[in-house]
Design an enzyme around this catalytic site. Structure first.
Site, PDB file in Angstrom:
ATOM      1  CG  HIS A 113      37.563  38.978  49.605  1.00  0.00           C
ATOM      2  ND1 HIS A 113      38.260  39.991  50.214  1.00  0.00           N
ATOM      3  CD2 HIS A 113      38.005  38.968  48.318  1.00  0.00           C
ATOM      4  CE1 HIS A 113      39.079  40.546  49.348  1.00  0.00           C
ATOM      5  NE2 HIS A 113      38.948  39.962  48.183  1.00  0.00           N
ATOM      6  CG  ASP A 160      38.065  40.302  53.617  1.00  0.00           C
ATOM      7  OD1 ASP A 160      38.187  39.068  53.469  1.00  0.00           O
ATOM      8  OD2 ASP A 160      38.088  41.117  52.676  1.00  0.00           O
ATOM      9  CD  GLN A 248      38.844  44.971  42.440  1.00  0.00           C
ATOM     10  OE1 GLN A 248      39.242  46.049  42.054  1.00  0.00           O
ATOM     11  NE2 GLN A 248      38.261  44.798  43.603  1.00  0.00           N
ATOM     12  N   GLY A 249      42.821  41.757  42.661  1.00  0.00           N
ATOM     13  CA  GLY A 249      43.968  40.869  42.483  1.00  0.00           C
ATOM     14  C   GLY A 249      45.040  41.094  43.540  1.00  0.00           C
ATOM     15  CG  ASP A 250      46.880  44.563  44.261  1.00  0.00           C
ATOM     16  OD1 ASP A 250      47.815  43.903  43.789  1.00  0.00           O
ATOM     17  OD2 ASP A 250      46.526  45.665  43.800  1.00  0.00           O
ATOM     18  CB  SER A 251      42.066  40.684  47.649  1.00  0.00           C
ATOM     19  OG  SER A 251      41.156  41.720  47.590  1.00  0.00           O
TER      20      SER A 251
HETATM   21  N1  ARG Z   1      38.658  43.031  46.747  1.00  0.00           N
HETATM   22  C1  ARG Z   1      39.805  43.239  45.933  1.00  0.00           C
HETATM   23  C2  ARG Z   1      40.439  41.913  45.544  1.00  0.00           C
HETATM   24  O1  ARG Z   1      39.814  40.894  45.652  1.00  0.00           O
HETATM   25  C3  ARG Z   1      40.764  44.237  46.537  1.00  0.00           C
HETATM   26  C4  ARG Z   1      40.232  45.600  46.473  1.00  0.00           C
HETATM   27  C5  ARG Z   1      41.085  46.636  47.115  1.00  0.00           C
HETATM   28  N2  ARG Z   1      40.551  47.891  46.726  1.00  0.00           N
HETATM   29  C6  ARG Z   1      41.115  49.069  46.980  1.00  0.00           C
HETATM   30  N3  ARG Z   1      40.588  50.119  46.459  1.00  0.00           N
HETATM   31  N4  ARG Z   1      42.151  49.175  47.735  1.00  0.00           N
HETATM   32  O2  ARG Z   1      41.511  41.844  45.013  1.00  0.00           O
END
Ligand code: ARG
Length: 301
Positions: A113, A160, A248-251
């Site tokens: 993603h 993903d 968000q940002g860790d993905s």
């Molecule tokens: N989709 C998020 C990103 O783009 C990461 C989300 C992880 N969420 C969690 N609750 N562990 O950075």
């Protein structure tokens, strides 16, 4: 945060090509509320009483280069072609798109993603050798090839996972991590998460942070996410801590178990919500895809 994923991975936007005049999407990082300022100074989260009541939504401690020699920060540019050091003030917050992990000298493992949807057309560079995005540490490596998993599904977040081929990275303090074996029995217990993503006070961090999380068993995670039937299966791993989670940002970044890469940050219902663990693409499940993809590129195909 209605949906499982926040803006950076808003479902339904994936695979839509950007209109030419579309303004840059709101940065996932927000300097104004970052836990760490540009100089890496930590703001006392409990200075204000209201801050203290926030869930400790993400990480809890700065990580050193030694602790995370494989950590990558993936920078995305809509128009600009290059990333140069030193970075302009505040640039890290605008450009850092996702985390990633160096798994071989010229390969970064990340989440599909991170590079799907409109990000398909973005120019990306990978920063290695840094644990502080606001300074001039480390180096940017060109991305030669973006390879999302063929069956990545932006709606369900299935598969993903993605590989980025970069210029080979040989640099002091930079080292690939080994992958967990495809027989990953025993990956129960605690693991570590790393990232520059959103912290409990709403902003993200210029400093690489880490935290410990517990790996869930699949049955428990299926129950936790029973409102998303079918999404929790043997291709993912769930993990969280009492008050720690990725966000968000860790993905695309790593879930590390005994110095091996166990998972890739993918999604979750909010961040650090009790009973809603983070969901990670399970490296053991994708071992074959990873190995064959790297090998076929190495043979120039
Ligand atoms: N989709 C998020 C990103 O783009 C990461 C989300 C992880 N969420 C969690 N609750 N562990 O950075």
């Amino acid at each position: 945060m209605g949906l499982a994923l926040l803006s950076s991975c808003a479902a339904g936007r994936d695979y839509s090509w950007p209109k030419f005049d579309e303004p840059d999407e709101e940065p996932i990082n927000n300097l104004a509320t970052s836990l760490y300022d540009e100089d890496g100074r930590i703001e006392d989260p409990c200075r204000d009483e209201n801050d203290c009541s926030y869930v400790h939504s993400v990480h809890n401690a700065p990580a050193s280069q030694q602790m995370a020699p494989w950590q990558a920060s993936i920078w995305a540019y809509k128009y600009q072609r290059t990333s140069k050091l030193p970075v302009e003030q505040g640039d890290w917050a605008k450009r850092h798109r996702c985390g990633g992990t160096l798994i071989a000298r010229e390969w970064i493992l990340t989440a599909a993603h991170c590079i799907a949807g409109k990000y398909r057309n973005y120019t990306m560079t990978v920063r290695l050798g840094s644990t502080k995005l606001s300074d001039r540490s480390g180096r940017f490596y060109r991305v030669l090839k973006k390879i999302p998993h063929k069956y990545y599904d932006s709606r369900t977040k299935a598969n993903d996972i993605a590989l980025l081929q970069i210029e080979p990275a040989y640099r002091n303090g930079v080292r690939p991590i080994s992958l967990i074996g495809s027989n990953q029995a025993g990956a129960n217990g605690s693991a570590n998460i790393f990232g520059y993503g959103k912290t409990r006070n709403g902003g993200s961090s210029a400093i690489l942070l880490w935290a410990s999380v517990d790996v869930w068993n699949m049955g428990a995670c299926q129950q936790a996410y029973s409102h998303y039937p079918g999404r929790i299966n043997s291709s993912v791993i769930c993990a969280n801590g009492p008050s720690t989670d990725t966000c968000q940002g860790d993905s695309g970044g790593p879930l590390v178990f005994r110095n091996k890469l166990l998972g890739v940050v993918s999604w979750g219902d909010g961040c650090a919500q009790p009973g809603r663990p983070g969901v990670y693409a399970k490296v053991a499940h994708y071992r074959n895809w990873i190995d064959t993809t790297m090998a076929s590129r190495a043979r120039g195909r």
